[in-house]
Every structure is written in C-alpha cells, then in structure tokens.
Design a protein around this motif. Structure first.
Motif, mmCIF file in Angstrom:
data_model
loop_
_atom_site.group_PDB
_atom_site.id
_atom_site.type_symbol
_atom_site.label_atom_id
_atom_site.label_comp_id
_atom_site.label_asym_id
_atom_site.label_seq_id
_atom_site.Cartn_x
_atom_site.Cartn_y
_atom_site.Cartn_z
ATOM 1 N N ARG A 1 1.012 -2.265 -13.934
ATOM 2 C CA ARG A 1 0.155 -1.246 -13.320
ATOM 3 C C ARG A 1 -1.302 -1.685 -13.198
ATOM 4 N NH1 ARG A 1 2.724 2.343 -10.492
ATOM 5 N NH2 ARG A 1 1.138 3.942 -10.885
ATOM 6 N N PHE A 2 -1.588 -2.975 -13.383
ATOM 7 C CA PHE A 2 -2.957 -3.456 -13.173
ATOM 8 C C PHE A 2 -2.964 -4.957 -12.940
ATOM 9 C CE2 PHE A 2 -2.513 -3.663 -17.821
ATOM 10 C CZ PHE A 2 -3.073 -4.889 -18.137
ATOM 11 N N ASP B 1 -6.811 2.741 -3.819
ATOM 12 C CA ASP B 1 -5.571 2.555 -4.574
ATOM 13 C C ASP B 1 -5.782 2.132 -6.029
ATOM 14 O OD1 ASP B 1 -3.869 3.162 -2.413
ATOM 15 O OD2 ASP B 1 -4.257 1.180 -1.565
ATOM 16 N N PHE B 2 -6.992 1.714 -6.373
ATOM 17 C CA PHE B 2 -7.212 1.170 -7.722
ATOM 18 C C PHE B 2 -8.580 1.595 -8.261
ATOM 19 C CE2 PHE B 2 -4.119 -1.747 -5.936
ATOM 20 C CZ PHE B 2 -3.318 -2.103 -7.014
ATOM 21 N N SER C 1 -7.790 -9.670 -4.266
ATOM 22 C CA SER C 1 -6.434 -9.996 -4.735
ATOM 23 C C SER C 1 -6.127 -11.487 -4.601
ATOM 24 C CB SER C 1 -5.401 -9.165 -3.969
ATOM 25 O OG SER C 1 -5.615 -9.275 -2.575
ATOM 26 N N ASP D 1 -8.383 -4.286 -12.122
ATOM 27 C CA ASP D 1 -8.066 -3.258 -11.133
ATOM 28 C C ASP D 1 -6.829 -2.517 -11.610
ATOM 29 O OD1 ASP D 1 -10.117 -3.813 -9.391
ATOM 30 O OD2 ASP D 1 -8.821 -4.155 -7.653
ATOM 31 N N THR D 2 -6.973 -1.221 -11.869
ATOM 32 C CA THR D 2 -5.847 -0.449 -12.410
ATOM 33 C C THR D 2 -5.319 0.525 -11.372
ATOM 34 O OG1 THR D 2 -7.219 1.343 -13.314
ATOM 35 C CG2 THR D 2 -6.834 -0.566 -14.718
ATOM 36 N N ARG D 3 -3.999 0.626 -11.288
ATOM 37 C CA ARG D 3 -3.375 1.521 -10.313
ATOM 38 C C ARG D 3 -3.576 2.984 -10.715
ATOM 39 N NH1 ARG D 3 -2.597 3.971 -6.981
ATOM 40 N NH2 ARG D 3 -0.975 4.186 -5.419
ATOM 41 N N ASP D 4 -3.779 3.224 -12.031
ATOM 42 C CA ASP D 4 -3.904 4.593 -12.553
ATOM 43 C C ASP D 4 -5.326 4.827 -13.052
ATOM 44 O OD1 ASP D 4 -0.880 5.111 -12.500
ATOM 45 O OD2 ASP D 4 -1.073 3.280 -13.685
#
Ligand code: FE2
Length: 310
Positions: free
Chosen positions: A192-193, A220-221, A183, A278-281
């Motif tokens: 969301r990403f 988480d991702f 990050s 990096d996607t949260r979903d």
C-alpha cells in the motif's frame, strides 16, 4: 528523539499499513530488538555504526538503506551518532519494484544489494553473557532473555535476509525531453505504499521540456519527502533533515524561486538526495509533530505581498 530502543520512538506519520519515525542513536544498544509487526526499513541520514543481526554484520554508513525482514533480531553499535529514518511496512514486506520496459538491471543492479557477512567482527561479538531481546508485536514490547548471545550463526542459506543499498548505487532514469514522474524513481515497494529515491541527475535540457514538477494534487497518494542532502531543486527554504507532507487533494508544486530557476535554465544538474514515501491510504499525523511542525510551510508559495503565483 534519542533512545536505545527504536520501539519507543513516536510516529511522525502513520496509517494501518505504514509507520514513519525518526530515531537518534549515539550509544551501543545493550539488547537486541525484533519487529514482529512487519518489515522495517532504515535510512541512515547521519552517522555510522556496526549492525549485527541473525545474518551477520554490516558496517552502516550515511546514505544506506537497510531492509530488515520481519522477525530478524538485530542491534547497532554506533561509531558516529546516528540519525535514522525508519519506515515500517506494517503486516507487510518490502519488495523491489517492477522494472518494466527498462529491465532488471535498471535503477540499481540487484548485485548492488549488499547482505550481512559472518565475518571476524560478527564472530567476535558472540559471547556467553546474558542477552535480552525486545520483541515488538501489535505495538506491545515483550522481553525474551537468553543466557548467551543468540546472534550465534556460523552461516546461513536462503534468499531471505537483511539487504543494504546505498543511494550512491542508484543510477537514475532520466530524459532530456521529458520530466519523468516520481514513480520512475521507485526503490522499494510494499502493498500500500512506495519508497522512491531522488538522487543527483542532469536536469532536462530540451528547450520545451518541463524542468520542475508540474503543479498537482496527488489524488491517489499521500506524499512525504525527507530531504537528505543537496539543494532540493523544486523547493525554496528547505534544509536537510526536514520532512514535507502533502496529503492527497492538496495542490502543490515548485516554489516560486525554484519555478523561476527552471524557466531560466538556471541549473543544469540537481544534486538533491531525498527519500519519498507515497502512501495509498491517508496518513495520520502524530502528536510529536505539534511541537516541531513549521506552521508557515502552507504559506511558503506566497509572495511577500500575499499573492500566489509563478
Ligand atoms: Fe507532489
């Protein structure tokens, strides 16, 4: 795949907030395109060209990110065959990350964000010939035509426009004692990403420091890496142009040779350039991957005798 239109490119990976596609373009687009579904991010992996849009002209080169706000009309005239990574922020827009403690000028100075120019090249392409526009909305393409070139701006004003950033203008954060989490390399964010860029940097030098990422399952991702250039310091047998996909919950980390090199202080500098999504979903895998996936990747941490370890 090659096409004159980005809108026919199949998804490699997607979810309701994000579409991840590759596009090869070697001929000039004879029409304009507009994405009404969300902002589009282009990353120029190979090639170059002239980019024309509502806001003017940019000359694209290898290593450029181009953020195209939703609704922008644009087209490209390649000067060398283009290989483009495209990431759509579906029903969303790209923002810059919070720079936190390190402040606004960290990672890249906002002044490094380049914008299109109303220059001679842009004015020269303005004509009275019929032009069409392929509008993508809800993944359906409609065509609007004009009896002239609608890229006819003489100037513009405001704070919404196409912006370009080349990875060479990123000054990565690093610590000689602490392996910074990915990050710290965030370049663009959506709701969301995130998009992170790994660029050349010194490797941690303190004898007690971690020099390759820890083993993790990224709970988480979902994590997608596109390898643009250089020797990727935590992976074996990865070549430029490849993509790796580590869904949340699947443990992964440095490959055996990369781990051993880290232990041995074999490298003091990494020259890798990689783009991470990096996607949260959860991401769905597109059908196109069936023909191009390396089915042995999942076993690539194993030794030849089938055991796994350092
Ligand atoms: Fe990871």
């Amino acid at each position: 795949m090659s096409s004159l239109s980005p809108w026919v490119m199949p998804d490699l990976l997607s979810n309701p907030h994000c579409r991840y596609r590759m596009w090869r373009l070697s001929e000039s687009m004879p029409f304009l395109v507009r994405n009404a579904d969300g902002d589009e991010l282009l990353f120029i992996h190979e090639g170059g060209g002239e980019f024309f849009c509502d806001y003017g002209h940019l000359t694209l080169k290898e290593g450029d990110y181009v953020v195209i706000p939703r609704g922008t009309m644009w087209r490209i005239e390649p000067t060398a065959p283009l290989f483009i990574l495209m990431i759509e922020a579906t029903e969303d827009s790209y923002q810059l990350p919070d720079k936190g403690l390190v402040g606004n000028h960290a990672i890249f100075d906002p002044a490094a964000l380049d914008v299109p120019a109303i220059d001679e090249c842009f004015l020269a392409q303005q004509d009275e010939n019929p032009w069409s526009l392929q509008v993508k909305r809800h993944d359906q393409v409609s065509v609007i035509t004009w009896p002239f070139n609608p890229l006819d701006a003489q100037g513009w004003h405001g704070d919404l426009c196409v912006v370009r950033l080349n990875w060479r203008d990123i000054r990565p954060l690093m610590s000689h004692r602490y392996h910074l989490p990915p990050s710290a390399h965030s370049t663009f964010v959506a709701s969301r990403f995130v998009i992170c860029t790994f660029v050349p940097r010194p490797i941690e030098s303190d004898p007690g420091a971690l020099r390759v990422p820890f083993y993790h399952s990224n709970d988480d991702f979902d994590e997608v890496l596109f390898y643009h250039a250089g020797d990727f310091f935590s992976r074996d047998n990865i070549e430029r142009g490849m993509v790796t996909f580590h869904p949340a919950g699947f443990t992964h980390g440095p490959h055996p040779k990369a781990f051993a090199a880290g232990q041995a202080h074999a490298k003091t500098f990494t020259d890798e350039v990689a783009v991470m999504l990096d996607t949260r979903d959860a991401l769905g895998v597109g059908q196109i991957c069936e023909g191009i996936e390396d089915p042995h990747y999942v076993s690539s941490w194993q030794r030849p005798d089938g055991t796994i370890g350092k």
